[in-house]
Write a protein that holds these residues in place. Structure first.
Motif, PDB file in Angstrom:
ATOM      1  N   UNK A 155       0.836  -1.201   0.000  1.00 38.42           N
ATOM      2  CA  UNK A 155       0.000   0.000   0.000  1.00 38.42           C
ATOM      3  C   UNK A 155       0.875   1.257   0.000  1.00 38.42           C
ATOM      4  N   UNK A 156       0.442   2.273  -0.712  1.00 35.01           N
ATOM      5  CA  UNK A 156       1.192   3.520  -0.762  1.00 35.01           C
ATOM      6  C   UNK A 156       1.174   4.199   0.605  1.00 35.01           C
ATOM      7  N   UNK A 157       2.269   4.853   0.924  1.00 39.20           N
ATOM      8  CA  UNK A 157       2.366   5.581   2.179  1.00 39.20           C
ATOM      9  C   UNK A 157       1.955   7.036   1.975  1.00 39.20           C
ATOM     10  N   UNK A 158       1.607   7.683   3.097  1.00 44.38           N
ATOM     11  CA  UNK A 158       1.270   9.098   3.070  1.00 44.38           C
ATOM     12  C   UNK A 158       2.563   9.899   2.977  1.00 44.38           C
ATOM     13  N   UNK A 159       2.696  10.691   1.931  1.00 40.87           N
ATOM     14  CA  UNK A 159       3.932  11.414   1.664  1.00 40.87           C
ATOM     15  C   UNK A 159       3.704  12.920   1.687  1.00 40.87           C
ATOM     16  N   UNK A 160       4.803  13.646   1.460  1.00 44.64           N
ATOM     17  CA  UNK A 160       4.728  15.106   1.475  1.00 44.64           C
ATOM     18  C   UNK A 160       3.728  15.629   0.453  1.00 44.64           C
ATOM     19  N   UNK A 161       3.670  15.021  -0.726  1.00 41.55           N
ATOM     20  CA  UNK A 161       2.740  15.492  -1.743  1.00 41.55           C
ATOM     21  C   UNK A 161       1.296  15.335  -1.280  1.00 41.55           C
ATOM     22  N   UNK A 162       1.043  14.285  -0.480  1.00 39.44           N
ATOM     23  CA  UNK A 162      -0.313  14.104   0.043  1.00 39.44           C
ATOM     24  C   UNK A 162      -0.663  15.220   1.023  1.00 39.44           C
ATOM     25  N   UNK A 163       0.296  15.603   1.859  1.00 39.01           N
ATOM     26  CA  UNK A 163       0.063  16.716   2.778  1.00 39.01           C
ATOM     27  C   UNK A 163      -0.176  18.012   1.997  1.00 39.01           C
ATOM     28  N   UNK A 164       0.589  18.212   0.924  1.00 37.72           N
ATOM     29  CA  UNK A 164       0.412  19.417   0.112  1.00 37.72           C
ATOM     30  C   UNK A 164      -0.987  19.474  -0.483  1.00 37.72           C
ATOM     31  N   UNK A 165      -1.403  18.368  -1.109  1.00 33.24           N
ATOM     32  CA  UNK A 165      -2.727  18.321  -1.727  1.00 33.24           C
ATOM     33  C   UNK A 165      -3.823  18.460  -0.675  1.00 33.24           C
ATOM     34  N   UNK A 166      -3.664  17.737   0.442  1.00 34.51           N
ATOM     35  CA  UNK A 166      -4.654  17.810   1.512  1.00 34.51           C
ATOM     36  C   UNK A 166      -4.783  19.240   2.028  1.00 34.51           C
ATOM     37  N   UNK A 167      -3.668  19.909   2.214  1.00 33.41           N
ATOM     38  CA  UNK A 167      -3.695  21.279   2.745  1.00 33.41           C
ATOM     39  C   UNK A 167      -4.385  22.239   1.790  1.00 33.41           C
ATOM     40  N   UNK A 168      -4.079  22.116   0.495  1.00 30.79           N
ATOM     41  CA  UNK A 168      -4.661  23.043  -0.484  1.00 30.79           C
ATOM     42  C   UNK A 168      -6.162  22.791  -0.643  1.00 30.79           C
ATOM     43  N   UNK A 169      -6.559  21.515  -0.718  1.00 33.79           N
ATOM     44  CA  UNK A 169      -7.983  21.205  -0.854  1.00 33.79           C
ATOM     45  C   UNK A 169      -8.739  21.584   0.422  1.00 33.79           C
ATOM     46  N   UNK A 170      -8.116  21.373   1.592  1.00 30.80           N
ATOM     47  CA  UNK A 170      -8.751  21.764   2.853  1.00 30.80           C
ATOM     48  C   UNK A 170      -8.941  23.268   2.917  1.00 30.80           C
ATOM     49  N   UNK A 171      -7.931  24.022   2.480  1.00 32.91           N
ATOM     50  CA  UNK A 171      -8.071  25.478   2.427  1.00 32.91           C
ATOM     51  C   UNK A 171      -9.198  25.877   1.472  1.00 32.91           C
ATOM     52  N   UNK A 172      -9.350  25.105   0.400  1.00 29.59           N
ATOM     53  CA  UNK A 172     -10.428  25.368  -0.546  1.00 29.59           C
ATOM     54  C   UNK A 172     -11.790  25.172   0.110  1.00 29.59           C
ATOM     55  N   UNK A 173     -11.948  24.079   0.855  1.00 24.44           N
ATOM     56  CA  UNK A 173     -13.226  23.841   1.521  1.00 24.44           C
ATOM     57  C   UNK A 173     -13.483  24.861   2.633  1.00 24.44           C
TER      58      UNK A 173
END
Length: 417
Positions: free
Chosen positions: A1-19
């Motif tokens: 299974x893929x691990x949670x990486x820096x790019x995931x934090x980046x995407x999560x942060x930007x989408x969360x800011x969007x919401x």
């Protein structure tokens, strides 16, 4: 299974800011309309906004599949920022009549509605399977945090300024400033490798996966329609309609309904309390969402039904008791939203995922618009009865899914479509 990486934090942060920004923008009008000369037109404005949200979800959802998740999010943000600026400028200039209020706030809601498809798709397609549910749930929860924050800000500005005009202007100015920050962040959002594969751009998808150190997903057959998926659309649309109407009625519309015991002046407090409860709800569902989607779905609607019944019973009691029960009811509302949002992000092919989310969202918002038009006719007590009936309908849909639906927790997207 893929691990949670820096790019995931980046995407999560930007989408969360969007919401977060979506919650702010969606709540601007309900939190400030009572300060304007247009409060008596609130049901008409809210209904027009619902129709605009519906159109945005459908049209920009399709656009998110055509041009990509990243560009889709940039386009939607540009639209609703323009609408917010239009409203603020017209109000400050003293030219905010009913027509300009309807048009400017509908532009805002068209853009906010258009966020849903590409935002859900981007996060679902990039997140590792074992954390996909938590990522989607916590990210969408920032809508509630943004809505609560702007309601509190509106109360603060109202208390600070002796002129309601100043309070409304500062509330909208805050939203526009946040939009500028989020716009800059979105320019750095990574495109979905799954979307690139669905568009036949294997080289770009491979380069992106290598750049961010994430696995290259299996390509799905490119599906250009929802044929064969309408059963899923129907169940999710029914559940989301129940959740959406109950959320909007309890959080936004009841204070403006005839017979509401605490009056329209309680609107900002009502919105702040409701969204604070919703914001807390996501964290309480964390232990369950990635263990079982079906159990999460059912628990959310059963809890919502019980607390909606209690809310109707305490209407007219001291405000502190009413708002306490409202807080708990909105905890379950967030559970329901999270459960449906995660499912609609997972259960469709990549090539039409944003479109599917848009269709489910649009169907719910079309019915929501009709419900708002009845606000001035039915009154508060009838709305409480509708609140309980809708939670019961959602519980029936969740019960069906618990018995017959797909368990999608911790599975790759390619297994589910």
């Amino acid at each position: 299974m893929a691990e949670w990486k820096r790019v995931h934090w980046t995407l999560f942060s930007i989408v969360s800011a969007s919401f977060f920004l979506d919650g702010v923008l969606f709540s601007l009008v309900p939190t400030t309309i009572y300060l304007t000369d247009l409060a008596q037109h609130a049901p008409v404005i809210f209904a027009a906004n619902s129709l605009a949200f519906m159109l945005g979800a459908f049209l920009l959802g399709r656009l998110g599949d055509a041009v990509g998740r990243r560009l889709g999010l940039v386009i939607s943000l540009t639209i609703y920022t323009a609408g917010a600026l239009w409203f603020a400028a017209a109000f400050w200039a003293g030219r905010l009549d009913l027509a300009s209020a309807l048009l400017s706030t509908s532009v805002i809601n068209f853009g906010v509605g258009g966020e849903v498809g590409p935002a859900y798709a981007a996060l679902a397609e990039f997140s590792p399977p074992r954390r996909r549910g938590a990522a989607l749930m916590l990210s969408t929860n920032f809508w509630n945090i943004g809505a609560a924050a702007i309601a509190v800000a509106s109360l603060y500005y109202t208390a600070l300024a002796t002129d309601p005009k100043t309070a409304v202007f500062y509330t909208f100015l805050t939203a526009v400033a946040l939009a500028a920050i989020v716009f800059l962040a979105r320019l750095h959002i990574p495109e979905s490798p799954r979307w690139l594969l669905a568009r036949g751009r294997e080289g770009d998808a491979r380069a992106l996966a290598e750049r961010y150190g994430v696995p290259l997903p299996r390509a799905q057959p490119a599906s250009s329609s929802l044929r064969g998926y309408w059963g899923r659309v129907a169940i999710l649309a029914a559940a989301f309609t129940a959740q959406l109407l109950t959320y909007n009625i309890a959080a936004y519309y009841l204070p403006y309904a005839p017979g509401f015991a605490y009056g329209a002046d309680a609107a900002a407090v009502n919105i702040a309390v409701a969204n604070a409860g919703a914001a807390a709800g996501a964290f309480l569902l964390l232990p369950l969402i990635d263990r079982s989607r079906r159990a999460s779905f059912l628990a959310a609607f059963l809890g919502g039904l019980a607390t909606a019944t209690a809310l109707a019973a305490v209407h007219g009691a001291p405000a502190s008791l009413y708002f306490a029960v409202l807080f708990v009811n909105l905890v379950f509302s967030e559970w329901a939203w999270a459960a449906v949002s995660v499912l609609e992000s997972e259960l469709f092919p990549t090539a039409v995922r944003s479109t599917a989310v848009g269709v489910v969202t649009a169907a719910a918002w079309l019915i929501n618009a009709g419900a708002v038009f009845t606000e001035g006719v039915l009154g508060a007590e009838a709305f409480f009865a509708l609140l309980v009936a809708l939670w019961a309908a959602g519980a029936a849909a969740a019960g069906y899914w618990h018995r017959r639906g797909v368990e999608s927790a911790a599975r790759e997207l390619e297994e589910l479509a």
